[in-house]
Design a protein around this motif. Structure first.
Motif, short mmCIF file in Angstrom:
data_model
loop_
_atom_site.label_atom_id
_atom_site.label_comp_id
_atom_site.label_asym_id
_atom_site.label_seq_id
_atom_site.Cartn_x
_atom_site.Cartn_y
_atom_site.Cartn_z
N PHE A 1 0.83 -1.21 0.00
CA PHE A 1 0.00 0.00 0.00
C PHE A 1 0.87 1.26 0.00
O PHE A 1 0.66 2.18 -0.80
CB PHE A 1 -0.92 0.00 1.22
N PHE A 2 1.84 1.30 0.90
CA PHE A 2 2.71 2.48 0.98
C PHE A 2 3.59 2.62 -0.27
O PHE A 2 3.90 3.73 -0.70
CB PHE A 2 3.58 2.42 2.23
N GLU A 3 3.97 1.48 -0.85
CA GLU A 3 4.76 1.52 -2.09
C GLU A 3 3.95 2.16 -3.22
O GLU A 3 4.46 3.03 -3.95
CB GLU A 3 5.17 0.10 -2.48
N LEU A 4 2.70 1.72 -3.39
CA LEU A 4 1.84 2.28 -4.43
C LEU A 4 1.54 3.76 -4.16
O LEU A 4 1.46 4.57 -5.09
CB LEU A 4 0.53 1.49 -4.51
N LYS A 5 1.39 4.10 -2.90
CA LYS A 5 1.12 5.48 -2.52
C LYS A 5 2.31 6.38 -2.85
O LYS A 5 2.15 7.48 -3.41
CB LYS A 5 0.82 5.54 -1.02
N GLU A 6 3.53 5.91 -2.56
CA GLU A 6 4.73 6.70 -2.83
C GLU A 6 4.98 6.83 -4.33
O GLU A 6 5.50 7.85 -4.80
CB GLU A 6 5.93 6.04 -2.16
N ARG A 7 4.61 5.83 -5.09
CA ARG A 7 4.81 5.87 -6.54
C ARG A 7 3.77 6.72 -7.24
O ARG A 7 3.89 6.99 -8.44
CB ARG A 7 4.77 4.45 -7.11
N GLY A 8 2.73 7.12 -6.54
CA GLY A 8 1.70 7.96 -7.15
C GLY A 8 0.80 7.21 -8.10
O GLY A 8 0.30 7.77 -9.08
N VAL A 9 0.57 5.92 -7.82
CA VAL A 9 -0.31 5.11 -8.68
C VAL A 9 -1.76 5.53 -8.46
O VAL A 9 -2.18 5.75 -7.32
CB VAL A 9 -0.14 3.62 -8.36
N THR A 10 -2.52 5.66 -9.54
CA THR A 10 -3.92 6.07 -9.43
C THR A 10 -4.79 4.89 -9.00
O THR A 10 -4.41 3.72 -9.14
CB THR A 10 -4.46 6.62 -10.76
N LYS A 11 -5.98 5.22 -8.51
CA LYS A 11 -6.93 4.18 -8.10
C LYS A 11 -7.33 3.32 -9.30
O LYS A 11 -7.53 2.11 -9.17
CB LYS A 11 -8.16 4.81 -7.46
N GLY A 12 -7.45 3.98 -10.45
CA GLY A 12 -7.83 3.24 -11.65
C GLY A 12 -6.77 2.23 -12.05
O GLY A 12 -7.09 1.12 -12.47
N GLU A 13 -5.50 2.61 -11.93
CA GLU A 13 -4.41 1.69 -12.27
C GLU A 13 -4.38 0.51 -11.31
O GLU A 13 -4.11 -0.62 -11.71
CB GLU A 13 -3.08 2.45 -12.24
N ILE A 14 -4.65 0.78 -10.03
CA ILE A 14 -4.69 -0.30 -9.04
C ILE A 14 -5.82 -1.27 -9.38
O ILE A 14 -5.64 -2.49 -9.37
CB ILE A 14 -4.88 0.26 -7.62
N ALA A 15 -7.00 -0.72 -9.70
CA ALA A 15 -8.15 -1.57 -10.03
C ALA A 15 -7.88 -2.40 -11.28
O ALA A 15 -8.20 -3.59 -11.34
CB ALA A 15 -9.39 -0.71 -10.23
N LYS A 16 -7.26 -1.78 -12.27
CA LYS A 16 -6.95 -2.47 -13.52
C LYS A 16 -5.96 -3.60 -13.29
O LYS A 16 -6.17 -4.74 -13.74
CB LYS A 16 -6.40 -1.47 -14.53
#
Length: 368
Positions: free
Chosen positions: A216-231
């Motif tokens: 979670f913190f890795e994705l948050k630091e990388r600035g990944v969007t919610k849409g990219e996470i869902a995809k």
């Protein structure tokens, strides 16, 4: 039967015995030329399942329309009449997930970006908006006399969500936005603060909580969007689904083993029943998937109504199939079979849901 060219040399390449006809009487290998064109790799694979004696088609017919017959026939020792259970399951799995990969039911573009390149590249929300087309409604309403088909079509289109509601949903989900800096995991905003707290207060669930928090913190630091996470989560879950089903096979057989006589039924017997039932489920899922694709391609009310009825029948049949097959294979009394079948169905449903949750967690950890 293979259409490979027979060898002039009558000595079997596999065991060295003399071959008078097409197949070696000692080892059974076909005495054909060992070198073939490249396409032979594919034609030979298909021929293994659809050869002249109708083994494959007979297997499919009995699998779909005669619950339990394949299992009974196999356990009786008649094992040349139909495709072996393992081979059948592998083939059906390959075909099902290959079709899923070729024709995804929905486009996984959740990111909310505005750069689109044709209808196939539109986001899920854009496709939802395009479903309710005013042109269709206007063309129908312009007719002097409306048929029953027109009335059904109008009702189905009016039942779809309005564009404004879809816009509100898209905005509420904020699929194009990054994870906000103030968003916390377990009450902590950073990986450092979370690790510090976890070290002070260890838990028996740290083996799964810590990796999820780190991701979670890795994705948050990388600035990944919610849409990219869902995809990515959807795509990864899809790729892991065949593994999950394969893992669940012995569990399903184990539950059958628990509820039946250990003297009369071996675990092997339950495994054969499970392979046949899972092969049926995969084929049924494939048919539901293809019918679902057809409903998205046609806007004719009557045709869609027929397709939806077929979908409902298939879904009900997939549940009834288990009870019918269970009674035919285990030869239990109707009430007893229904009770045991219902209990097994509930246990397997609950266990499989746990497996699905585990699959989702693994898929989340595999996002990159």
């Amino acid at each position: 039967m293979s259409h490979g060219k027979l060898r002039e040399n009558k000595t079997c390449l596999n065991c060295g015995h003399q071959v008078e006809e097409r197949f070696c009487p000692h080892c059974g290998q076909e005495n054909i030329e060992s070198r073939h064109p490249f396409y032979y790799l594919f034609t030979h694979f298909i021929e293994d399942f659809t050869h002249y004696d109708g083994q494959f088609w007979g297997t499919l017919k009995n699998l779909m329309f005669k619950p339990g017959v394949l299992t009974n026939t196999y356990l009786e020792g008649k094992r040349q009449k139909f495709v072996p259970p393992v081979k059948l399951y592998i083939f059906v799995s390959f075909i099902t997930f290959f079709v899923f990969a070729l024709f995804p039911l929905i486009n996984l573009n959740f990111d909310g970006t505005k750069e689109q390149h044709g209808p196939d590249k539109a986001s899920v929300f854009e496709k939802m908006k395009s479903l309710k087309t005013h042109k269709i409604l206007d063309s129908i309403k312009a007719k002097p006399i409306l048929t029953q088909e027109d009335s059904i079509t109008i009702k189905s289109l009016n039942a779809l969500p309005d564009s404004t509601k879809i816009d509100d949903l898209e905005e509420a989900l904020e699929m194009g936005n990054k994870i906000d800096e103030n968003v916390q995991y377990g009450g902590y905003k950073t990986k450092k603060s979370y690790d510090s707290a976890a070290a002070k207060n260890p838990s028996i669930f740290d083996f799964i909580q810590i990796p999820i928090a780190h991701k979670f913190f890795e994705l948050k630091e990388r600035g990944v969007t919610k849409g990219e996470i869902a995809k990515n989560l959807t795509a990864t879950s899809f790729h892991n689904l065949p593994k999950a089903l394969f893992i669940y096979l012995p569990l399903f057989a184990f539950f059958l083993w628990i509820f039946h006589s250990k003297k009369k039924w071996w675990y092997f017997d339950h495994g054969i029943f499970t392979l046949h039932y899972f092969s049926f489920l995969l084929l049924n899922i494939l048919f539901v998937f293809l019918i679902g694709k057809l409903t998205s391609l046609t806007h004719i009310g009557v045709i869609n109504s027929i397709l939806y009825i077929i979908l409902c029948v298939l879904l009900i049949y997939s549940i009834a199939y288990f009870f019918i097959a269970h009674r035919r294979v285990y030869h239990t009394h109707g009430v007893v079979s229904f009770f045991i079948g219902g209990l097994l169905f509930a246990i397997n449903f609950f266990t499989f849901m746990i497996l699905v949750v585990g699959l989702a967690l693994v898929s989340f950890l595999m996002i990159h």
